[in-house]
Scaffold this active site. Structure first.
Site, short mmCIF file in Angstrom:
data_model
loop_
_atom_site.label_atom_id
_atom_site.label_comp_id
_atom_site.label_asym_id
_atom_site.label_seq_id
_atom_site.Cartn_x
_atom_site.Cartn_y
_atom_site.Cartn_z
N GLN A 1 0.85 -1.16 -0.04
CA GLN A 1 -0.21 0.04 -0.01
C GLN A 1 0.78 1.51 -0.19
O GLN A 1 0.54 2.29 -0.66
CB GLN A 1 -0.88 0.00 1.20
CG GLN A 1 -2.13 -1.30 1.16
CD GLN A 1 -3.11 -0.92 2.39
OE1 GLN A 1 -3.99 -0.21 2.30
NE2 GLN A 1 -2.92 -1.93 3.29
N LEU B 1 -2.08 -8.73 0.90
CA LEU B 1 -1.90 -9.82 1.93
C LEU B 1 -3.10 -9.83 3.22
O LEU B 1 -3.19 -10.84 4.14
CB LEU B 1 -0.41 -9.76 2.62
CG LEU B 1 -0.08 -11.30 3.33
CD1 LEU B 1 -0.07 -12.39 2.38
CD2 LEU B 1 1.48 -10.80 3.85
N GLU B 2 -3.70 -8.69 3.21
CA GLU B 2 -4.41 -8.68 4.43
C GLU B 2 -5.44 -9.86 4.73
O GLU B 2 -5.75 -10.16 5.86
CB GLU B 2 -5.31 -7.45 4.38
CG GLU B 2 -4.32 -6.11 4.75
CD GLU B 2 -3.41 -5.83 3.48
OE1 GLU B 2 -2.70 -4.92 3.78
OE2 GLU B 2 -3.64 -6.20 2.58
N ILE B 3 -6.08 -10.41 3.74
CA ILE B 3 -6.89 -11.32 3.72
C ILE B 3 -6.37 -12.52 4.63
O ILE B 3 -7.19 -13.27 5.07
CB ILE B 3 -7.40 -12.01 2.23
CG1 ILE B 3 -8.77 -12.51 2.59
CG2 ILE B 3 -6.43 -12.69 1.64
CD1 ILE B 3 -9.91 -11.90 3.12
#
Length: 281
Positions: free
Chosen positions: A136, A155-157
């Site tokens: 980000q 990658l947040e998931i």
């Protein structure tokens, strides 16, 4: 900038080009409390410096930025800011939906948005990992030059979360709705070469920092008034309701943090087993 923050980011200005480097190589430049503060304050200081004509943003060591330093942010789960936290960081921990004074962002979002809102062009030079929050930050730049073998991921998931550092707006703007959703829903790793094909990056180079510096010097040789005016106009043409989008990012993340499925996502990953999620209410 505090002493701990000064250890996180280096800045050298030469010929109107600011060379900004995330400087925590032993942790792959992972984002901790001090890095958050240092990046936001560095960007704000450069934005106010009329002698700076262009910015190159890169990472020292083996990576651009591997994302959030979870060990450093463990106190957030208990709603307890770490000792010595700045007022800006305490505001972020206490209420993620609270905005920076006079801004559309919270501190985590400002770490990214500061590069987009500054009047000077910003070129991110990406090598190694650019994951989660690290990606980000790269998306906050105006131009991204990546190593072909760099590794990028929304990658947040993996952690049962959503991009919350202005990433949702940037992804839609750069790659379109369907690709943005695929990358966000899966968290799959892509190479720098694929990032260029998707539009996530501008172009590839074996030495991204050298290529970015060359481009920055070229830009610095043009009229700063024209360059700043062009960036302002192009940003305005591309941006929608950013304030509303950024606030909704924060509200969504706030609802997810510490929820049963988010906790299960983290536990399952570290226990190396398939997660057992409950159905949404």
């Amino acid at each position: 900038m505090g002493d701990d923050q000064a250890d996180r980011v280096t800045v050298h200005v030469d010929g109107g080009v600011a060379d900004v480097r995330l400087d925590r190589p032993e942790k792959l430049n992972a984002l901790d409390m001090a890095m958050f503060g240092a990046l936001a304050e560095t960007g704000e200081a450069l934005a106010a410096d009329p002698s700076v004509r262009a910015v190159v943003l890169s990472g020292e060591g083996r990576a651009f930025c591997a994302g959030l330093d979870f060990a450093n942010f463990a106190a957030m789960a208990a709603d307890a800011p770490p000792a010595g936290a700045s007022a800006r960081f305490r505001r972020l921990v206490n209420d993620i939906t609270a905005r920076e004074p006079g801004r559309a962002t919270n501190l985590a979002q400002q770490v990214v948005h500061v590069w987009r809102e500054m009047p000077q062009p910003v070129i991110a030079a990406v090598h190694g990992h650019a994951l989660g929050g690290g990606l980000q930050i790269a998306l906050g730049a105006d131009i991204r030059i990546v190593a072909p073998d760099a590794t990028l991921s929304v990658l947040e998931i993996r952690w049962g979360l959503v991009p919350d550092m202005t990433g949702t707006a940037a992804l839609i703007r750069l790659v379109g709705e369907d690709v943005a959703k695929e990358l966000t829903f899966t968290g799959r790793m892509i190479t720098g070469a694929e990032a260029v094909r998707l539009g996530l990056a501008t172009r590839a180079a074996d030495d991204p920092r050298a290529a970015a510096t060359e481009l920055a010097r070229e830009i610095a040789g043009h009229s700063p008034d024209a360059v700043r005016g062009a960036k302002r106009l192009l940003n305005r043409a591309a941006d929608g309701d950013l304030a509303g989008q950024f606030l909704e990012e924060s509200r969504t993340l706030d609802a997810l943090r510490g929820s049963p499925n988010q906790v299960e996502a983290v536990r399952a990953y570290f226990e190396k087993r398939p997660p057992k999620f409950t159905d949404p209410l």
